[in-house]
Design a protein around this motif. Structure first.
Motif, PDB file in Angstrom:
ATOM      1  N   UNK A 197      -6.372   0.707  -7.451  1.00 44.45           N
ATOM      2  CA  UNK A 197      -5.562  -0.407  -6.978  1.00 44.45           C
ATOM      3  C   UNK A 197      -6.107  -0.874  -5.642  1.00 44.45           C
ATOM      4  N   UNK A 198      -6.147  -2.181  -5.484  1.00 47.07           N
ATOM      5  CA  UNK A 198      -6.651  -2.782  -4.252  1.00 47.07           C
ATOM      6  C   UNK A 198      -5.632  -3.816  -3.777  1.00 47.07           C
ATOM      7  N   UNK A 199      -5.322  -3.758  -2.495  1.00 49.68           N
ATOM      8  CA  UNK A 199      -4.273  -4.596  -1.921  1.00 49.68           C
ATOM      9  C   UNK A 199      -4.893  -5.549  -0.913  1.00 49.68           C
ATOM     10  N   UNK A 200      -4.515  -6.827  -0.996  1.00 50.26           N
ATOM     11  CA  UNK A 200      -4.879  -7.840  -0.008  1.00 50.26           C
ATOM     12  C   UNK A 200      -3.605  -8.577   0.387  1.00 50.26           C
ATOM     13  N   UNK A 201      -3.708  -9.408   1.381  1.00 54.22           N
ATOM     14  CA  UNK A 201      -2.545 -10.173   1.827  1.00 54.22           C
ATOM     15  C   UNK A 201      -2.132 -11.159   0.737  1.00 54.22           C
ATOM     16  N   UNK A 235      -8.584   7.586  -0.821  1.00 62.29           N
ATOM     17  CA  UNK A 235      -8.005   6.396  -0.205  1.00 62.29           C
ATOM     18  C   UNK A 235      -9.088   5.827   0.693  1.00 62.29           C
ATOM     19  N   UNK A 236      -9.545   4.632   0.372  1.00 59.34           N
ATOM     20  CA  UNK A 236     -10.636   4.019   1.132  1.00 59.34           C
ATOM     21  C   UNK A 236     -10.070   2.911   2.007  1.00 59.34           C
ATOM     22  N   UNK A 237     -10.028   3.187   3.287  1.00 59.94           N
ATOM     23  CA  UNK A 237      -9.499   2.211   4.228  1.00 59.94           C
ATOM     24  C   UNK A 237      -8.014   2.019   4.025  1.00 59.94           C
ATOM     25  N   UNK A 238      -7.562   0.806   4.246  1.00 60.43           N
ATOM     26  CA  UNK A 238      -6.153   0.500   4.027  1.00 60.43           C
ATOM     27  C   UNK A 238      -5.953  -0.458   2.857  1.00 60.43           C
ATOM     28  N   UNK A 239      -6.965  -0.543   1.985  1.00 57.65           N
ATOM     29  CA  UNK A 239      -6.849  -1.486   0.877  1.00 57.65           C
ATOM     30  C   UNK A 239      -7.058  -0.874  -0.498  1.00 57.65           C
ATOM     31  N   UNK A 251       0.834  -1.207   0.000  1.00 57.86           N
ATOM     32  CA  UNK A 251       0.000   0.000   0.000  1.00 57.86           C
ATOM     33  C   UNK A 251       0.868   1.256   0.000  1.00 57.86           C
ATOM     34  N   UNK A 252       1.914   1.274   0.810  1.00 55.86           N
ATOM     35  CA  UNK A 252       2.777   2.460   0.842  1.00 55.86           C
ATOM     36  C   UNK A 252       3.541   2.629  -0.466  1.00 55.86           C
ATOM     37  N   UNK A 253       3.942   1.532  -1.086  1.00 57.99           N
ATOM     38  CA  UNK A 253       4.623   1.617  -2.384  1.00 57.99           C
ATOM     39  C   UNK A 253       3.676   2.121  -3.475  1.00 57.99           C
ATOM     40  N   UNK A 254       2.421   1.678  -3.432  1.00 54.54           N
ATOM     41  CA  UNK A 254       1.445   2.137  -4.426  1.00 54.54           C
ATOM     42  C   UNK A 254       1.187   3.631  -4.270  1.00 54.54           C
TER      43      UNK A 254
END
Length: 194
Positions: free
Chosen positions: A102-106, A68-72, A49-52
């Protein structure tokens, strides 16, 4: 002579067949989209997320983070220039504005570029290229017979540029961490103390 002509025609055929580019597909809304899912098991979610965010904020001429919606989820708007080059000189034909998500998950992330809108450029009286209008035309809109070849060219250039942005984004999330440059302090002159 016949074998020479045959080999030249075969060479031209293979070059033309490999030079064709893959067009952008349509999503369920009927809009053009560039969509990709990337597995990244070795990088944690917060680092992705920080890199994106760093990637989007590093190139402020191309991207503007809108939400930015939430942390994802990160939403941004972007702009790419479409230029026509002839004899080593390039002139901008227009700009394509798009939305970048962009959406980030584990263990994985996905990103997509969509809502492509074309705004054509013209030369003003000072010789600068400026937008003709503030209203853009969606790239998925059908054009008339006279403009269809030009419009397909815009779609192909947009597909190529979207692929280039995707490659830059994937390498940024895989390896780089962008550092934002600190703004230089303004030199102010105080006239009160002398």
């Amino acid at each position: 002579m016949k074998s020479l002509l045959m080999s030249i025609s075969f060479l031209l055929f293979t070059v033309c067949s490999f030079a064709q580019e893959k067009p952008l597909p349509f999503d369920e809304r009927g809009k053009l989209i560039y969509y990709e899912i990337v597995a990244s098991n070795e990088t944690p979610k917060d680092s992705l997320m920080s890199r994106a965010l760093a990637f989007l904020k590093a190139d402020s001429k191309k991207f503007k983070v809108s939400a930015i919606k939430g942390d994802t989820l990160v939403e941004a708007t972007g702009k790419m220039l479409i230029s026509k080059s002839a004899l080593g000189m390039a002139r901008p034909m227009g700009a394509v504005y798009f939305n970048f998500y962009t959406e980030v998950k584990a263990g994985k992330y996905r990103f997509w570029l969509t809502d492509f809108v074309f705004v054509s450029y013209m030369r003003d009286r000072y010789g600068n290229f400026v937008p003709e209008t503030t209203i853009g035309i969606p790239l998925e809109r059908e054009q008339g017979k006279l403009r269809v070849a030009e419009w397909v060219g815009y779609q192909k250039i947009t597909a190529r540029e979207a692929k280039a942005i995707a490659d830059q984004f994937k390498t940024a999330l895989a390896t780089r961490i962008y550092t934002l440059q600190a703004k230089k302090p303004k030199n102010t002159i105080s006239t009160k103390s002398w």
